[in-house]
Scaffold this active site. Structure first.
Site, PDB file in Angstrom:
ATOM      1  N   ARG A 149       0.867  -1.171   0.000  1.00 40.62           N
ATOM      2  CA  ARG A 149       0.000   0.000   0.000  1.00 40.62           C
ATOM      3  C   ARG A 149       0.909   1.228   0.000  1.00 40.62           C
ATOM      4  O   ARG A 149       2.050   1.176   0.482  1.00 40.62           O
ATOM      5  CB  ARG A 149      -0.889   0.020   1.239  1.00 40.62           C
ATOM      6  CG  ARG A 149      -1.810  -1.191   1.382  1.00 40.62           C
ATOM      7  CD  ARG A 149      -2.577  -1.113   2.700  1.00 40.62           C
ATOM      8  NE  ARG A 149      -3.500  -2.231   2.853  1.00 40.62           N
ATOM      9  CZ  ARG A 149      -3.231  -3.356   3.500  1.00 40.62           C
ATOM     10  NH1 ARG A 149      -2.031  -3.521   4.048  1.00 40.62           N
ATOM     11  NH2 ARG A 149      -4.140  -4.312   3.599  1.00 40.62           N
ATOM     12  N   LYS A 172      -1.765  -2.554   8.064  1.00 43.79           N
ATOM     13  CA  LYS A 172      -2.932  -2.070   8.790  1.00 43.79           C
ATOM     14  C   LYS A 172      -3.015  -2.728  10.172  1.00 43.79           C
ATOM     15  O   LYS A 172      -2.600  -3.858  10.356  1.00 43.79           O
ATOM     16  CB  LYS A 172      -4.209  -2.367   8.002  1.00 43.79           C
ATOM     17  CG  LYS A 172      -4.407  -1.472   6.781  1.00 43.79           C
ATOM     18  CD  LYS A 172      -5.755  -1.752   6.140  1.00 43.79           C
ATOM     19  CE  LYS A 172      -6.022  -0.792   4.983  1.00 43.79           C
ATOM     20  NZ  LYS A 172      -7.344  -1.050   4.359  1.00 43.79           N
ATOM     21  N   HIS A 240      -2.851   2.862  -5.903  1.00 39.60           N
ATOM     22  CA  HIS A 240      -3.404   1.622  -5.361  1.00 39.60           C
ATOM     23  C   HIS A 240      -3.677   0.601  -6.464  1.00 39.60           C
ATOM     24  O   HIS A 240      -3.629  -0.606  -6.214  1.00 39.60           O
ATOM     25  CB  HIS A 240      -4.691   1.915  -4.587  1.00 39.60           C
ATOM     26  CG  HIS A 240      -5.046   0.833  -3.609  1.00 39.60           C
ATOM     27  ND1 HIS A 240      -4.291   0.575  -2.482  1.00 39.60           N
ATOM     28  CD2 HIS A 240      -6.049  -0.077  -3.605  1.00 39.60           C
ATOM     29  CE1 HIS A 240      -4.828  -0.434  -1.811  1.00 39.60           C
ATOM     30  NE2 HIS A 240      -5.889  -0.855  -2.474  1.00 39.60           N
ATOM     31  N   ARG A 243      -0.942  -1.867  -6.863  1.00 38.58           N
ATOM     32  CA  ARG A 243      -1.017  -2.984  -5.911  1.00 38.58           C
ATOM     33  C   ARG A 243      -2.011  -4.034  -6.397  1.00 38.58           C
ATOM     34  O   ARG A 243      -1.746  -5.239  -6.326  1.00 38.58           O
ATOM     35  CB  ARG A 243      -1.420  -2.442  -4.542  1.00 38.58           C
ATOM     36  CG  ARG A 243      -1.763  -3.483  -3.487  1.00 38.58           C
ATOM     37  CD  ARG A 243      -2.003  -2.760  -2.164  1.00 38.58           C
ATOM     38  NE  ARG A 243      -2.867  -3.492  -1.247  1.00 38.58           N
ATOM     39  CZ  ARG A 243      -2.436  -4.354  -0.332  1.00 38.58           C
ATOM     40  NH1 ARG A 243      -1.139  -4.611  -0.251  1.00 38.58           N
ATOM     41  NH2 ARG A 243      -3.280  -4.957   0.481  1.00 38.58           N
ATOM     42  N   HIS A 266      -3.788  -8.970   3.881  1.00 43.31           N
ATOM     43  CA  HIS A 266      -5.227  -8.956   4.099  1.00 43.31           C
ATOM     44  C   HIS A 266      -5.571  -9.695   5.382  1.00 43.31           C
ATOM     45  O   HIS A 266      -5.033 -10.768   5.656  1.00 43.31           O
ATOM     46  CB  HIS A 266      -5.960  -9.617   2.926  1.00 43.31           C
ATOM     47  CG  HIS A 266      -6.021  -8.751   1.710  1.00 43.31           C
ATOM     48  ND1 HIS A 266      -6.261  -9.254   0.441  1.00 43.31           N
ATOM     49  CD2 HIS A 266      -5.877  -7.409   1.551  1.00 43.31           C
ATOM     50  CE1 HIS A 266      -6.262  -8.261  -0.432  1.00 43.31           C
ATOM     51  NE2 HIS A 266      -6.030  -7.135   0.215  1.00 43.31           N
ATOM     52  N   TYR A 275      -9.716 -10.737  -6.266  1.00 43.37           N
ATOM     53  CA  TYR A 275      -8.827 -10.832  -7.423  1.00 43.37           C
ATOM     54  C   TYR A 275      -9.171 -12.016  -8.315  1.00 43.37           C
ATOM     55  O   TYR A 275      -8.827 -12.020  -9.490  1.00 43.37           O
ATOM     56  CB  TYR A 275      -7.367 -10.893  -6.958  1.00 43.37           C
ATOM     57  CG  TYR A 275      -6.955  -9.631  -6.265  1.00 43.37           C
ATOM     58  CD1 TYR A 275      -6.854  -8.437  -6.976  1.00 43.37           C
ATOM     59  CD2 TYR A 275      -6.719  -9.600  -4.897  1.00 43.37           C
ATOM     60  CE1 TYR A 275      -6.511  -7.258  -6.342  1.00 43.37           C
ATOM     61  CE2 TYR A 275      -6.383  -8.424  -4.259  1.00 43.37           C
ATOM     62  CZ  TYR A 275      -6.281  -7.252  -4.987  1.00 43.37           C
ATOM     63  OH  TYR A 275      -5.953  -6.088  -4.351  1.00 43.37           O
TER      64      TYR A 275
END
Length: 295
Positions: A149, A172, A240, A243, A266, A275
């Protein structure tokens, strides 16, 4: 030294571009010079190059399209042309304005490899200083080549040095993960560090702004927006999106969903499964375009 020879030296030594990029950009300059000589009956000089208009560039690219190159290659060619003409004209040179070929609108698609590299090259070549161009190139390669990211790339600190085959990333919710680094990505970061006027320190950001402070994500987004407009890429071509492209291309080459989940950081597999839908849309396009019974 010839104009093309000076261009080659500038790319290789002044901008420390990879041999692949030098070959591609020099080849574009040589094609332009040959095309101009065919049109005018004489080898172009600096004045002739600086006199090129938007109509001239359109005619040149039309000739290239007639040779069979695709939209993404045309966009990359236009980016290389602009960089060459800026080099010829020097500081403050007026470069003909022209939009590149547009990507078909419709279902969101990942940025193709050619478009990703053209985008990063355009951002780097239009930077106001060489070290800033090297910085932006390295940041965008981290997004495209490592799936980071933008906040993760700009959150890297000097303590990640010296670089190895992997890098520890803070994602994150404060979760860390280990991400492999391609040799090209490591080389881009090393090139940036060699040019950066601010010495790396373990407790300082790896990527610095023009005054030495932390690099703002807004600057990268703005640079990508400008390159996207110049290359005629879809408005969804954002940092983004690089990515997303990293993930989709890995999946298309057989990557396991669980492994991809780990690489992307994730929290749940459901976030990664998006995806599979993007890749299915790509496969459907291939089917429709190639299968004799598709219609």
């Amino acid at each position: 030294m010839t104009l093309v020879g000076s261009w080659r030296g500038y790319l290789a030594q002044g901008r420390r571009r990879s041999p692949h990029t030098v070959r591609a950009y020099v080849a574009t300059a040589e094609r332009l010079m040959c095309w101009m000589e065919e049109m005018d009956g004489r080898a172009p000089d600096r004045a002739a190059l600086l006199a090129l208009t938007t109509s001239d560039l359109r005619a040149y690219l039309a000739a290239r399209r007639a040779e069979g190159i695709e939209n993404s290659s045309t966009a990359r060619e236009l980016s290389a042309l602009r960089a060459f003409l800026r080099f010829i004209g020097g500081e403050g040179a007026s470069i003909p304005l022209m939009r590149g070929p547009r990507v078909k609108p419709g279902v969101p698609r990942p940025v193709s490899p050619d478009e990703a590299i053209a985008l990063a090259q355009d951002v780097a070549e239009t930077a106001r200083e060489g070290w800033i161009g090297a910085r932006d190139w390295a940041v965008l390669l981290l997004l495209y080549g490592a799936g980071l990211r933008i906040s993760e790339a700009l959150g890297l600190m000097g303590d990640v040095l010296p670089l190895g085959e992997t890098i520890r990333v803070l994602g994150k919710r404060g979760k860390t993960r280990i991400v492999p680094l391609l040799p090209q990505v490591r080389e881009a970061i090393d090139d940036y560090l060699a040019l950066c006027p601010f010495a790396p320190a373990g407790d300082e950001p790896l990527f610095r702004g023009a005054r030495g402070g932390p690099l703002s994500p807004a600057l990268i987004r703005r640079a990508v927006q400008g390159a996207r407009r110049r290359l005629g890429l879809h408005e969804r071509t954002t940092p983004h999106a690089l990515r997303h492209s990293f993930a989709t291309h890995l999946l298309g080459r057989g990557a396991d969903l669980r492994a991809l989940q780990e690489l992307l950081g994730h929290a749940s597999l459901s976030s990664t499964q998006i995806y599979t839908r993007v890749d299915a849309a790509h496969l459907l396009d291939v089917y429709r375009n190639a299968h004799p019974r598709a219609s």
